[in-house]
Design an enzyme around this catalytic site. Sequence first.
Site, mmCIF file in Angstrom:
data_model
loop_
_atom_site.group_PDB
_atom_site.id
_atom_site.type_symbol
_atom_site.label_atom_id
_atom_site.label_comp_id
_atom_site.label_asym_id
_atom_site.label_seq_id
_atom_site.Cartn_x
_atom_site.Cartn_y
_atom_site.Cartn_z
ATOM 1 N N ARG A 166 81.236 64.930 16.754
ATOM 2 C CA ARG A 166 81.779 65.481 17.991
ATOM 3 C C ARG A 166 82.946 66.423 17.738
ATOM 4 O O ARG A 166 83.162 67.362 18.506
ATOM 5 C CB ARG A 166 82.219 64.368 18.945
ATOM 6 C CG ARG A 166 83.360 63.499 18.454
ATOM 7 C CD ARG A 166 83.621 62.356 19.416
ATOM 8 N NE ARG A 166 84.711 61.518 18.931
ATOM 9 C CZ ARG A 166 85.758 61.194 19.665
ATOM 10 N NH1 ARG A 166 85.883 61.655 20.891
ATOM 11 N NH2 ARG A 166 86.703 60.429 19.173
ATOM 12 N N PHE A 354 85.553 67.383 26.457
ATOM 13 C CA PHE A 354 85.241 67.979 25.159
ATOM 14 C C PHE A 354 85.268 66.931 24.045
ATOM 15 O O PHE A 354 84.517 67.017 23.081
ATOM 16 C CB PHE A 354 86.244 69.083 24.816
ATOM 17 C CG PHE A 354 86.155 70.286 25.716
ATOM 18 C CD1 PHE A 354 85.068 70.482 26.556
ATOM 19 C CD2 PHE A 354 87.172 71.221 25.734
ATOM 20 C CE1 PHE A 354 84.983 71.587 27.385
ATOM 21 C CE2 PHE A 354 87.100 72.334 26.562
ATOM 22 C CZ PHE A 354 86.007 72.515 27.394
ATOM 23 N N HIS A 355 86.154 65.948 24.168
ATOM 24 C CA HIS A 355 86.296 64.937 23.129
ATOM 25 C C HIS A 355 85.259 63.829 23.244
ATOM 26 O O HIS A 355 85.046 63.077 22.295
ATOM 27 C CB HIS A 355 87.691 64.315 23.175
ATOM 28 C CG HIS A 355 88.759 65.166 22.579
ATOM 29 N ND1 HIS A 355 89.299 66.250 23.225
ATOM 30 C CD2 HIS A 355 89.368 65.103 21.383
ATOM 31 C CE1 HIS A 355 90.209 66.811 22.448
ATOM 32 N NE2 HIS A 355 90.272 66.140 21.326
ATOM 33 N N GLY A 356 84.629 63.708 24.383
ATOM 34 C CA GLY A 356 83.635 62.655 24.556
ATOM 35 C C GLY A 356 83.844 61.902 25.851
ATOM 36 O O GLY A 356 84.968 61.762 26.340
#
Length: 473
Positions: A166, A354-356
């Site tokens: 990711r 964006f990070h999850g």
Amino acid sequence: MDDFMYGDYDYDPNAEDVEYLDYYDDEIYEIPEDEPWEDDDDLESQFTISELYEYCVVPTVTDSARHLYNILMWSLIFSISTRFVRVPACLVHLMSAACGCVVAWQLFGQRTVYMATLTAVGGLSLLTSNALVKARRGPWTCVACVVVMTVCELWWADPVDWHSIRGAQMIILMKVVSVGYDLDAHTLTACPGLAELLGYILNPGSIIFGPWVSFKTYMKVLEPASWKTWPILRILQSLAASLLFLIKSTCIISWILADPGNKWMLAYRDALAFRTSHYFVSYMSEVSALLAGLEIAGVANPGSIEVPRSLGEVVVFWNMPMHHWLKTYVFKPVRGQLGVFWALLFTYSMSALFHGLNFQLAAVLLSLGFYTYVEHSLRYKLSSAFDACILARPCPESCEHTQKGWSVFTICTNLAFGLLAMFHLAYLGIMFDSSPQQQESGYSMKHTLTKWSILDYASHWVVLVCYIVNAVI
């Protein structure tokens, strides 16, 4: 670089055009496969220095070098084959893309299919919107990339596989979206061709660890280089710093603080180990970027994080290029349309996305947003009330405050806020422990709330009190 490092601090909390600090990156890139230190969460303090060196330091450096060798080697190969000899520009971009693909495949294997999908969708969205609409290319590209990442995380990708890549996916998104926004702002006069775009996105020096660099910065790889101008000393310094932080995170911290005997010391130990592992990644990203010929001023500033003047400095210096990206391409465009409050909320939400998609990331990011807002507003009011240099950002020498930085009141106040920032860092970083099960698939809501409940939600209560004081004065 200096503009965005320091431009966030000089503001009036009551002004309409205030730019709040908008980013806290908790990303820690995992080196895949089995590492011998994964199960050694607590090294016994009775180990001698020689045993620590033999059973932790040597295996850590050896296995890390085995994984990182390909990144650094292919970054160097790209630079030597394109910048020290004259080749056509198209070949430079194709070589960049090819070297980046080799690096990604050697590190991630079949998981690179997710990276290839995001690159294809993002690139096609950018080129299509540029050809058909020639407007709002940034938003269209961002939406397409976010949709792909959401589908992968929720339905397509295996959670363990997705968690391991990711960080690289986020770098791809940031690159392709930044090109779209630069075209909309006319910072770029023409849309990059397919070869240029692939070379930029897949450059071996930034495809794995980052850092994000602008397309204009990447295009400087077309300029010839020589050994006289090559930043060899800085590369060696960053490499040494990276390895030092790796050893500290993996071996030294757990050895020195094997049994803290206090829940807050345990929280500080785990948070410190997480931060030092982030510094390892940050300095390693500098090394790979410099070897690939990418000009960067710096990624993280450990000194300003470990001994902070304010949480605001932590937010900015945690990952300076990514902070700049969020401020430029998310916060400012949304602020112009919806205002400061919604821009702040949207920026932190997008950063979490964006990070999850997990509770832990959103909880940390939104907490940091509220924390920095309260801190900056409170310190501004206290600075005005006591006419002292106690703002989140150090005052210039020409400031008109009566109590300068060397006065006893100013020193004590800034020290108190600095210690408070360290307290918050220990609290917010406690959930980033070294549990292999958690690291492989991400951190759950139960994990986060359990960690914070052990500390009695003390940090949130302190910030709530500060907010009330800020509202009253």
